[in-house]
Motif scaffolding. Sequence first.
Motif, PDB file in Angstrom:
ATOM      1  N   ARG A 132       0.828  -1.220   0.000  1.00  0.00           N
ATOM      2  CA  ARG A 132       0.000   0.000   0.000  1.00  0.00           C
ATOM      3  C   ARG A 132       0.857   1.263   0.000  1.00  0.00           C
ATOM      4  NH1 ARG A 132      -5.038  -0.750  -0.247  1.00  0.00           N
ATOM      5  NH2 ARG A 132      -5.672   1.333   0.457  1.00  0.00           N
ATOM      6  N   LYS A 133       1.980   1.146  -0.671  1.00  0.00           N
ATOM      7  CA  LYS A 133       2.861   2.305  -0.883  1.00  0.00           C
ATOM      8  C   LYS A 133       2.447   2.928  -2.220  1.00  0.00           C
ATOM      9  CE  LYS A 133       6.862   4.651  -1.531  1.00  0.00           C
ATOM     10  NZ  LYS A 133       6.229   5.713  -2.278  1.00  0.00           N
ATOM     11  N   THR A 134       2.401   4.245  -2.273  1.00  0.00           N
ATOM     12  CA  THR A 134       2.050   4.926  -3.522  1.00  0.00           C
ATOM     13  C   THR A 134       3.211   4.793  -4.513  1.00  0.00           C
ATOM     14  OG1 THR A 134       0.744   6.487  -2.273  1.00  0.00           O
ATOM     15  CG2 THR A 134       1.324   7.134  -4.518  1.00  0.00           C
ATOM     16  N   ARG A 137       1.081   8.649  -9.101  1.00  0.00           N
ATOM     17  CA  ARG A 137      -0.062   9.525  -8.792  1.00  0.00           C
ATOM     18  C   ARG A 137      -0.815   9.828 -10.071  1.00  0.00           C
ATOM     19  NH1 ARG A 137       3.390  12.295  -4.883  1.00  0.00           N
ATOM     20  NH2 ARG A 137       2.770  11.435  -2.885  1.00  0.00           N
ATOM     21  N   LEU A 155       6.646   8.835  -9.949  1.00  0.00           N
ATOM     22  CA  LEU A 155       7.381   9.069  -8.707  1.00  0.00           C
ATOM     23  C   LEU A 155       8.803   8.550  -8.868  1.00  0.00           C
ATOM     24  CD1 LEU A 155       4.699   8.090  -6.035  1.00  0.00           C
ATOM     25  CD2 LEU A 155       5.394  10.353  -6.773  1.00  0.00           C
ATOM     26  N   LYS A 156       9.732   9.278  -8.290  1.00  0.00           N
ATOM     27  CA  LYS A 156      11.141   8.921  -8.391  1.00  0.00           C
ATOM     28  C   LYS A 156      11.357   7.474  -7.927  1.00  0.00           C
ATOM     29  CE  LYS A 156      15.398  11.293  -7.565  1.00  0.00           C
ATOM     30  NZ  LYS A 156      15.968  12.551  -7.171  1.00  0.00           N
ATOM     31  N   GLY A 157      12.036   6.703  -8.745  1.00  0.00           N
ATOM     32  CA  GLY A 157      12.336   5.323  -8.378  1.00  0.00           C
ATOM     33  C   GLY A 157      11.228   4.338  -8.727  1.00  0.00           C
ATOM     34  N   TYR A 158      10.128   4.849  -9.323  1.00  0.00           N
ATOM     35  CA  TYR A 158       9.005   3.953  -9.662  1.00  0.00           C
ATOM     36  C   TYR A 158       8.574   4.123 -11.122  1.00  0.00           C
ATOM     37  CZ  TYR A 158       8.803   3.234  -4.637  1.00  0.00           C
ATOM     38  OH  TYR A 158       9.130   2.910  -3.343  1.00  0.00           O
TER      39      TYR A 158
END
Lengths: 517, 248
Positions: A132-134, A137, A155-158
């Motif tokens: 449940r980590k974003t 977005r 998001l950075k790293g994703y």
Amino acid sequence: MTAIRHHFELAENLSVTKFLKKLGKHLDFEIASQQYSIKTFYDSFDWRLYNADMMCEFRQSKASRELALIDKNTGKQLAVEPLQGDMPRFSGQFPQGLFKQGIASALEMRALLPLSQLPYQHYRINILNKDRKTVLRLQIEEHKLLTTHISLHELKGYAKAAEKVSTLLQNKLNIKATKPSRILHKSLKRQGRKTQDYSSKLAIQLSPDMPADQACKLIYCQLLTAIQVNEASTIADIDSEFLHDFRVAIRRTRAGLSQIKNTLPARDLAKHTRFFAWLGQITGTTRDLDVYLLSYQDYQAALPKSLQADLAPLYAFLKQKQVLAQQALVAKLEQPEYRKQLKAWEHFLQQDCPKKATASHAKLSIKTLADQRIWKVYTRLLHEANAIQASSPAEALHDLRKTCKKLRYLMEFFQSLYPAQEFKAGLKALKGFQAVLGDFQDYEIQEISLKQFSEEMRASDTHTNTFLAMGVLVQHLDALRCAARNDFAAQFKNFKEPHKRKIFQHLFAPKAVEKNA
Amino acid sequence: MKIIASYNIKGGVGKTSTAVNLAYIAAQNNMRTLVWDLDPQGASSYYFRIKPKVKGGSKKLIAGAHELDDLIKATDFENLDLLPADFSFRNLDLVLDARKNPTQRLKKLLAPLSKEYDVIILDCPPNISLLSEAIFAASDILLSPIIPTTLSLRTLEQLKKYLKDNQLKHLQLIPFFSMADKRKKMHQEIMQNLSKEHPEILKSVIPYASDIERMGWERKPLGAYSHKGRSIEAYQSLWQEIFQPSNN
């Protein structure tokens, strides 16, 4: 592999609720917030942010007020910052931060003005992983008047999550990808506007066979439009460049009237020529003071650190003078006589050109006339410049500068008649030469004005150190003026290089080229 | 860019909750913030729900095989990123020892991030080791939580002596009381006495409180689930004392 896209629009028959239901079948998400918001797009009158590939949005909701600077092409948010209080007008008035840094060099002295305002329902959706980590977005803007816009914010790293969702939207949910600037374009369209609908650069489309009288009216019409669109904000003193563009349009009109003679009836033109001379004259003082105020930071920077603060009374003095000059200008522009004269000019331009004209050049093709006029002014320029020696008086350089300006305006009026690349090279060479003459005269005028200002400031209780600082500044300007004067010969040598002369000859006197060959 | 190390020789004093909660407040105040979880236990990473895994482990990280920027992960909060822990960080001392100029290594690795972040908070493992020396060399502030016990007093004095002996003048030691239980008379007495003897100890006191303990359950910084109360106010006050000392 499907190319990653970050912006999408929902089909009109697909509501946000239905879209989220579909999305939920494929991945886990949470609605972080949903609120009624109002977005206002901002840019300068001449689209400086958009021209620099940026868009500025001011978003207001019950919970927040934020400024966003967005890359027009990628949709990447370059800066998002909260804003307390009213929306500032100039870049220097924004709080320190990425937003200010982002706009400052593009906006320079221009004001940020609202373009259009849109109410919308703003959803912030977090796409979650198994912890449940974003990991991505989604922002959904549900507009009443426009189609719903979805943007993916990586998001950075994703990066993989963004790829996955982009592919899902395109391939499985059949959502149409779009451009980040789509909402801006559509909202402007609703107002009957479009982006980049104003530029101070001339872009007059002429065809070579057009009769000269008709072409001249077309040119003057465009210049009149520039005068009209800058007028209200010149009066309101929104920023210094409205008056600048207002004046440039006046100067260009005057250059046309004096440089393209015998195309329109001389008897009709005489009163209009006097009107534009008057307009040029009444706008001069305010513009000069604007220039001094805009140069103030450079003036300060030119002084030793110990004297910089002492220059402040000069700024206050200039500002006070500018306010008075602006008031006097507004009074003149609000006179019925001004409106009457401008209306008369508009009326004159709207009348069809007579089939049988009295002016000798009226029915010449505009290309023929343009060639003749540009070539004549160009050869005059070379002649005047050749006559300038190291001992020549400053007036000779000032006269040469005026000739350069005339040539520049003529070239800009008629640029659509010539091959773009070669024309650009010719104009660039002229601009380079003009710069040294411009510097020389500007520094001289500034020196004279500063001396005059110091005389006027003596009447007030100004500290001696301010005069000392102004003295150092005059010395600095004098050094720059001398440097420009010394640079003249080298710049002229550069301007008259054979290959550059060939460009002018080839563009404007092709027959002479053939003859020489 | 300010680099703050949340550090104490002792373990279990609230270093991680300090790092995570201060970082959250800094980010909320519009500062671009990074937390580097240097503790192999990976508690900061856990609080942010980020896998404690670094590509290539400590060896490649210290060798600079990857730009630090490529290893950073966004947290769920605006302006707040994390460089996760990795279990191999238990060997960081050995890895550093194998390099030339080991104490300057972290500083060198962090330098390229100066334009990206306004503040970097290092969540440090306990002990004084080669890694600690590298942390001291890289940091501007050594933020040290101390539990009001006699043993904590000893470690604070040890730390002060160490900094003095090693002439780490660039490093500002900022101690503050953490996990203070106002019901315990001993805690109150020690805080009173220590504050007199060590005026550098901040006025803000982080309480021993159940809402802070809940961070492990919520897997979020305190401010993300609790907006009012003694604990959040204590962290806000701590942040203000560190970042806006003139207001106090």
